[in-house]
Design a protein around this motif. Sequence first.
Motif, PDB file in Angstrom:
ATOM      1  N   ARG A 130       0.837  -1.207   0.000  1.00  0.00           N
ATOM      2  CA  ARG A 130       0.000   0.000   0.000  1.00  0.00           C
ATOM      3  C   ARG A 130       0.870   1.255   0.000  1.00  0.00           C
ATOM      4  O   ARG A 130       0.582   2.229  -0.716  1.00  0.00           O
ATOM      5  N   ARG A 131       1.959   1.247   0.817  1.00  0.00           N
ATOM      6  CA  ARG A 131       2.870   2.395   0.848  1.00  0.00           C
ATOM      7  C   ARG A 131       3.493   2.638  -0.527  1.00  0.00           C
ATOM      8  O   ARG A 131       3.604   3.787  -0.986  1.00  0.00           O
ATOM      9  N   LYS A 132       3.898   1.548  -1.167  1.00  0.00           N
ATOM     10  CA  LYS A 132       4.504   1.663  -2.496  1.00  0.00           C
ATOM     11  C   LYS A 132       3.524   2.230  -3.517  1.00  0.00           C
ATOM     12  O   LYS A 132       3.871   3.068  -4.357  1.00  0.00           O
ATOM     13  N   GLN A 133       2.270   1.785  -3.433  1.00  0.00           N
ATOM     14  CA  GLN A 133       1.234   2.291  -4.352  1.00  0.00           C
ATOM     15  C   GLN A 133       0.997   3.794  -4.136  1.00  0.00           C
ATOM     16  O   GLN A 133       0.845   4.557  -5.082  1.00  0.00           O
ATOM     17  N   LEU A 134       0.969   4.190  -2.822  1.00  0.00           N
ATOM     18  CA  LEU A 134       0.754   5.606  -2.523  1.00  0.00           C
ATOM     19  C   LEU A 134       1.900   6.478  -3.027  1.00  0.00           C
ATOM     20  O   LEU A 134       1.682   7.584  -3.539  1.00  0.00           O
ATOM     21  N   GLU A 135       3.129   5.978  -2.886  1.00  0.00           N
ATOM     22  CA  GLU A 135       4.283   6.716  -3.393  1.00  0.00           C
ATOM     23  C   GLU A 135       4.222   6.862  -4.916  1.00  0.00           C
ATOM     24  O   GLU A 135       4.534   7.921  -5.472  1.00  0.00           O
ATOM     25  N   GLN A 136       3.808   5.770  -5.584  1.00  0.00           N
ATOM     26  CA  GLN A 136       3.683   5.805  -7.046  1.00  0.00           C
ATOM     27  C   GLN A 136       2.599   6.792  -7.479  1.00  0.00           C
ATOM     28  O   GLN A 136       2.781   7.568  -8.421  1.00  0.00           O
ATOM     29  N   ILE A 137       1.476   6.769  -6.758  1.00  0.00           N
ATOM     30  CA  ILE A 137       0.377   7.686  -7.070  1.00  0.00           C
ATOM     31  C   ILE A 137       0.816   9.136  -6.872  1.00  0.00           C
ATOM     32  O   ILE A 137       0.519  10.026  -7.683  1.00  0.00           O
ATOM     33  N   LYS A 138       1.557   9.390  -5.771  1.00  0.00           N
ATOM     34  CA  LYS A 138       2.036  10.743  -5.487  1.00  0.00           C
ATOM     35  C   LYS A 138       3.007  11.216  -6.571  1.00  0.00           C
ATOM     36  O   LYS A 138       2.932  12.371  -7.037  1.00  0.00           O
ATOM     37  N   MET A 139       3.892  10.336  -7.038  1.00  0.00           N
ATOM     38  CA  MET A 139       4.859  10.690  -8.073  1.00  0.00           C
ATOM     39  C   MET A 139       4.148  11.011  -9.395  1.00  0.00           C
ATOM     40  O   MET A 139       4.467  12.006 -10.062  1.00  0.00           O
ATOM     41  N   GLU A 140       3.173  10.172  -9.761  1.00  0.00           N
ATOM     42  CA  GLU A 140       2.421  10.403 -11.002  1.00  0.00           C
ATOM     43  C   GLU A 140       1.633  11.711 -10.932  1.00  0.00           C
ATOM     44  O   GLU A 140       1.533  12.446 -11.911  1.00  0.00           O
ATOM     45  N   ARG A 141       1.062  11.987  -9.747  1.00  0.00           N
ATOM     46  CA  ARG A 141       0.297  13.230  -9.580  1.00  0.00           C
ATOM     47  C   ARG A 141       1.195  14.443  -9.748  1.00  0.00           C
ATOM     48  O   ARG A 141       0.825  15.433 -10.406  1.00  0.00           O
ATOM     49  N   GLU A 142       2.404  14.402  -9.172  1.00  0.00           N
ATOM     50  CA  GLU A 142       3.342  15.520  -9.303  1.00  0.00           C
ATOM     51  C   GLU A 142       3.769  15.719 -10.754  1.00  0.00           C
ATOM     52  O   GLU A 142       3.911  16.857 -11.222  1.00  0.00           O
ATOM     53  N   GLU A 143       3.955  14.605 -11.481  1.00  0.00           N
ATOM     54  CA  GLU A 143       4.323  14.701 -12.892  1.00  0.00           C
ATOM     55  C   GLU A 143       3.193  15.339 -13.700  1.00  0.00           C
ATOM     56  O   GLU A 143       3.444  16.176 -14.577  1.00  0.00           O
ATOM     57  N   ARG A 144       1.945  14.939 -13.411  1.00  0.00           N
ATOM     58  CA  ARG A 144       0.803  15.525 -14.129  1.00  0.00           C
ATOM     59  C   ARG A 144       0.671  17.017 -13.842  1.00  0.00           C
ATOM     60  O   ARG A 144       0.399  17.813 -14.742  1.00  0.00           O
ATOM     61  N   LEU A 145       0.854  17.396 -12.584  1.00  0.00           N
ATOM     62  CA  LEU A 145       0.761  18.813 -12.238  1.00  0.00           C
ATOM     63  C   LEU A 145       1.848  19.636 -12.924  1.00  0.00           C
ATOM     64  O   LEU A 145       1.593  20.744 -13.399  1.00  0.00           O
TER      65      LEU A 145
END
Length: 241
Positions: free
Chosen positions: A15-30
Amino acid sequence: KMVTHPVVPENVLKRRKQLEQIKMEREERLADLRSKKKKKTGVMFKKAAEFVKEYRTMQRNVIRMKKEVKKPSKPMELDSKLLIVLRTRSTNAVDPRTRSILHRFRLRQANQAVFVEATEANQDLLRLVSPFVAYGSPSLKTVRDLILKRGCSRAPGADGGRAALQPLSDNAAVEKGLGRLGLVCLEDLVHEIGSVGKHFEAASRFLQPFTLHLPAGSKAPLSAAAQQRARNKALSAKPSA
């Protein structure tokens, strides 16, 4: 005594790994959205500046035309009843009246030329659009060369489609288009245009506007200096004896 660390369940680690991946993708999109927004804002400002420039150019041209209309008409003293008119500029910043006059002379693009009768009315119209055209009296040799080398007419398209440009390579096209007026060959057409005969209007309409090449190494639209040279050359042309 041995210290033991609490064991983190595997599902928590995933779950932690998924959250980190989601956070990274969100920052890239922004970051991508911020970059696109910045570029879009620059384009919008650029377009706005272009629109303002076109509007001001159009307004200046309207004011110039109003002043020209108020001036007393002074027709040019020409040795010929024939004029050749060349459009020297192509721009979107043209007021409706200027565009209407250019279209009346069938000059829809830069570097197009047409034969026009040198009437006082036509000279007044040309005076109003003088920044966009150059004109003068052509010699008979110029008339013949343009018709024989660059002359084109409109031929009916296949199956009733849009008429296609047809080079005047023989007398058949002239006879087909103007035979009813007694013009059956290219020399008849040259004579009718050069002498501004009684069927001049039909003959000039039969000819499509001549598309002339730009000077070697130059790009459209022509520079102010090139426009002035073209205008001077057209005005200095004289009919042959």
